[in-house]
Write a protein that holds these residues in place. Structure first.
Motif, PDB file in Angstrom:
ATOM      1  N   PRO A 180      36.147  32.777  31.250  1.00  0.00           N
ATOM      2  CA  PRO A 180      37.030  33.387  31.246  1.00  0.00           C
ATOM      3  C   PRO A 180      38.250  32.467  32.085  1.00  0.00           C
ATOM      4  CG  PRO A 180      36.314  35.126  32.501  1.00  0.00           C
ATOM      5  CD  PRO A 180      35.276  34.367  31.085  1.00  0.00           C
ATOM      6  N   CYS A 181      39.320  32.060  31.553  1.00  0.00           N
ATOM      7  CA  CYS A 181      39.499  30.670  32.437  1.00  0.00           C
ATOM      8  C   CYS A 181      40.794  31.328  32.691  1.00  0.00           C
ATOM      9  CB  CYS A 181      40.046  29.282  31.444  1.00  0.00           C
ATOM     10  SG  CYS A 181      38.292  29.382  30.589  1.00  0.00           S
ATOM     11  N   TYR A 182      41.529  32.853  33.354  1.00  0.00           N
ATOM     12  CA  TYR A 182      42.527  32.057  34.656  1.00  0.00           C
ATOM     13  C   TYR A 182      42.138  32.700  35.661  1.00  0.00           C
ATOM     14  CZ  TYR A 182      40.057  37.129  33.564  1.00  0.00           C
ATOM     15  OH  TYR A 182      38.846  37.767  33.289  1.00  0.00           O
ATOM     16  N   LEU A 183      42.376  31.228  36.262  1.00  0.00           N
ATOM     17  CA  LEU A 183      42.468  30.402  37.277  1.00  0.00           C
ATOM     18  C   LEU A 183      43.802  31.021  38.507  1.00  0.00           C
ATOM     19  CD1 LEU A 183      40.478  27.163  36.941  1.00  0.00           C
ATOM     20  CD2 LEU A 183      39.375  29.338  36.433  1.00  0.00           C
ATOM     21  N   VAL A 184      45.249  31.035  37.940  1.00  0.00           N
ATOM     22  CA  VAL A 184      45.753  30.788  38.769  1.00  0.00           C
ATOM     23  C   VAL A 184      46.795  32.208  38.005  1.00  0.00           C
ATOM     24  CG1 VAL A 184      46.270  28.433  39.183  1.00  0.00           C
ATOM     25  CG2 VAL A 184      47.594  29.407  36.922  1.00  0.00           C
ATOM     26  N   GLY A 185      46.484  33.458  37.012  1.00  0.00           N
ATOM     27  CA  GLY A 185      47.681  33.906  36.471  1.00  0.00           C
ATOM     28  C   GLY A 185      46.617  34.989  35.442  1.00  0.00           C
ATOM     29  N   TYR A 186      45.893  35.955  35.698  1.00  0.00           N
ATOM     30  CA  TYR A 186      45.832  37.239  34.374  1.00  0.00           C
ATOM     31  C   TYR A 186      46.935  37.496  33.388  1.00  0.00           C
ATOM     32  CZ  TYR A 186      44.509  40.965  32.084  1.00  0.00           C
ATOM     33  OH  TYR A 186      43.780  42.173  31.541  1.00  0.00           O
ATOM     34  N   GLN A 187      47.216  38.230  33.981  1.00  0.00           N
ATOM     35  CA  GLN A 187      48.675  38.996  33.204  1.00  0.00           C
ATOM     36  C   GLN A 187      49.709  37.157  32.614  1.00  0.00           C
ATOM     37  OE1 GLN A 187      49.385  41.789  32.472  1.00  0.00           O
ATOM     38  NE2 GLN A 187      50.845  40.529  30.804  1.00  0.00           N
TER      39      GLN A 187
END
Length: 313
Positions: A180-187
């Motif tokens: 996973p690479c969502y470092l600033v925002g999941y949505q």
């Protein structure tokens, strides 16, 4: 069989530099400083004396941009394209300091004593690209998509309505593993993936992997449940992996009481098959800390349902 116009020219295991050949030649991302010499050697072999005209930067992380100063020495007229946020970040002395430190760590992970020297001023965006821009390189048309989630500066590029160079926001597949690479925002990442899914690309390129084909996805067992290989199957797989890993990270947060324990669990879960030359553990831990914060902020917020009971988003 006709040779593809897109070739990996990266100088190391991270595969973070791909050449897009045409009337004008473009590089997607610029790799790492320690392997820039090998990357340039690979580019020259492919171009056979032709010039490199431009570099499309997907985002401002050191492993995608620190080869840029060495490319400029070889091709002084080269222009680097990136987002306005990438331009701002790459001009910050504090960001340049971190990039240099991580470049040193990657070089040592590859068995070198140090990374090669470069001028910080060469780490820059020459041309700012925005959502919806059409960039023209000879007969090639490249449409720009802003796809934040991995970073706020992430861009994706649709080349000739053929290949979408999806930013790292959609994640990275490593054999049968997904990082996973969502470092600033999941949505934010889910929204960016939805945007790319609607772009109409015939082929999908994943950062650090390349163009996905039936052959190079044989080892991804999770993709098989979506049926026959297709762009739609890949998008469904990526969306479900973003959601699935979010649940795994929620479990890590709830199980591990301290940040250090959580980071250790993230390393064990998502960094187990990655070499130090490809991504130093120190760099992964920085990313993992940001990911944990995102999931805790967005997915563990307590709210009250209609019965007055607390529920987790």
């Amino acid at each position: 069989m006709k040779q593809d116009y897109i070739t990996c020219v990266g100088g190391d295991e991270s595969r973070a530099a791909f050449l897009i050949k045409g009337d004008e030649n473009i590089l997607y991302d610029a790799g790492m400083a320690y392997s820039a010499g090998k990357m340039i050697e690979n580019i020259k072999r492919e171009l056979k004396g032709e010039p490199l005209h431009a570099v499309l930067l997907s985002h401002s992380h050191y492993d995608h941009i620190s080869g840029l100063p060495f490319l400029r020495k070889e091709w002084p007229d080269l222009k680097a394209y990136g987002s306005v946020r990438a331009k701002e970040i790459m001009e910050k002395p504090s960001a340049r300091k971190v990039m240099r430190e991580l470049s040193e760590a990657a070089a040592k992970g590859a068995g070198l004593s140090h990374a090669p020297e470069y001028d910080d001023e060469d780490l820059r965006v020459d041309v700012v690209a925005h959502e919806g821009d059409i960039l023209t390189f000879g007969t090639r048309r490249v449409q720009v998509y802003e796809t934040p989630g991995h970073t706020r500066c992430a861009l994706s590029f649709l080349v000739d309505e053929d290949v979408i160079f999806a930013s790292e926001t959609v994640g990275v597949t490593l054999g049968d593993d997904y990082m996973p690479c969502y470092l600033v925002g999941y949505q934010m990442s889910l929204d960016s993936l939805k945007k790319l899914r609607a772009c109409g690309a015939k082929r999908i390129f994943l950062t650090h992997v390349g163009i996905l084909t039936r052959e190079n996805t044989e080892g991804i067992s999770g993709l098989k449940k979506y049926g026959e290989f297709s762009a739609e199957a890949v998008w469904s797989y990526l969306e479900d992996e973003i959601r699935r890993t979010k649940e795994e990270i929620v479990e890590i947060i709830e199980r591990c009481p301290t940040e250090e324990e959580r980071l250790d669990a993230m390393v064990k879960k998502y960094h187990k098959n990655v070499s130090e030359a490809e991504q130093p553990e120190a760099a992964f831990r920085i990313n993992a800390a940001a990911t944990l914060q995102v999931v805790e902020r967005e997915c563990l917020e307590r709210k009250t349902d209609w019965r007055g009971k607390e529920r987790r988003q």
